[in-house]
Design an enzyme around this catalytic site. Structure first.
Site, PDB file in Angstrom:
ATOM      1  N   GLU A 209       2.141   5.811   6.146  1.00 26.72           N
ATOM      2  CA  GLU A 209       3.777   5.792   6.738  1.00 26.72           C
ATOM      3  C   GLU A 209       3.714   5.068   7.837  1.00 26.72           C
ATOM      4  O   GLU A 209       2.811   5.542   8.672  1.00 26.72           O
ATOM      5  CB  GLU A 209       4.342   7.122   6.859  1.00 26.72           C
ATOM      6  CG  GLU A 209       4.573   8.204   5.671  1.00 26.72           C
ATOM      7  CD  GLU A 209       3.388   8.864   5.378  1.00 26.72           C
ATOM      8  OE1 GLU A 209       3.213   9.351   4.112  1.00 26.72           O
ATOM      9  OE2 GLU A 209       2.524   9.055   6.080  1.00 26.72           O
TER      10      GLU A 209
ATOM     11  N   TYR B  30      -0.313  -4.359   8.125  1.00 25.96           N
ATOM     12  CA  TYR B  30      -0.732  -3.568   7.149  1.00 25.96           C
ATOM     13  C   TYR B  30      -0.731  -4.645   5.668  1.00 25.96           C
ATOM     14  O   TYR B  30      -1.227  -4.537   4.804  1.00 25.96           O
ATOM     15  CB  TYR B  30       0.120  -2.338   6.711  1.00 25.96           C
ATOM     16  CG  TYR B  30      -0.326  -1.227   7.786  1.00 25.96           C
ATOM     17  CD1 TYR B  30      -1.760  -1.020   8.144  1.00 25.96           C
ATOM     18  CD2 TYR B  30       0.583  -0.736   8.369  1.00 25.96           C
ATOM     19  CE1 TYR B  30      -1.869  -0.097   8.985  1.00 25.96           C
ATOM     20  CE2 TYR B  30       0.405   0.294   9.236  1.00 25.96           C
ATOM     21  CZ  TYR B  30      -0.983   0.546   9.868  1.00 25.96           C
ATOM     22  OH  TYR B  30      -1.396   1.556  10.690  1.00 25.96           O
TER      23      TYR B  30
END
Length: 171
Positions: free
Chosen positions: A121, A133
């Site tokens: 998250e 990411y």
């Protein structure tokens, strides 16, 4: 498990050493980890949270240490059944944008297996982390509304699954 990783071009004028040693994060690192954590996040983890994660034998907790032995960054990842949950990645604010988080995540994939599924998250406002990411192949898979207690900010749920990424399922 120790390995030297080049994070900057040889001879680059970054004001920081270009060599990192990646090793297991240890309890003796925790004072520096807490210092980095408090400077990195509005709601930092407590010492007890780090102790708990370090005590889990199935987890991967990594430290990036520079040529002078200083902790430059760390990563905490827990395993739940068949899925890795990347729980915390932080780099000393004075050492950011030198590839340290990238080196840590690459090592995580080496140790945890690039074929394994990973989840995490990240704050919706943290565009730099989301972009990093995504460069690794993580894809948005939903939101956790009001996930962050300090301000009620939402979290983007991201997943990395090698087979799905290669098949274009996240495109």
């Amino acid at each position: 498990m120790s390995e030297i990783a080049q994070t900057t071009e040889p001879g680059a004028d970054t004001g920081a050493p270009g060599q990192l040693r990646i090793r297991r994060l240890s309890y003796s690192d925790l004072p520096t980890v807490i210092s980095i954590e408090r400077r990195s996040f509005p709601t930092p983890w407590s010492l007890a949270m780090f102790v708990l994660e370090l005590s889990k034998p199935s987890g991967i907790c990594l430290a990036a240490v520079d040529e002078d032995g200083r902790l430059a960054g760390y990563l905490v990842c827990s395993r739940y059944d068949t899925v890795w949950h990347l729980m915390n990645v932080a780099v000393d604010p004075e050492r950011r944008r030198q590839g340290i988080a990238t080196v840590l995540i690459n090592r995580l994939f080496e140790e945890g297996g690039a074929q394994s599924p990973y989840t995490l998250e990240v704050r919706v406002s943290n565009g730099e982390a989301i972009a990093m990411y995504e460069r690794f192949g993580f894809r948005s898979a939903g939101m956790r509304r009001g996930y962050y207690h300090d301000n009620g900010e939402d979290a983007v749920i991201m997943w990395y699954e090698r087979e799905l990424e290669q098949a274009g399922a996240f495109a």
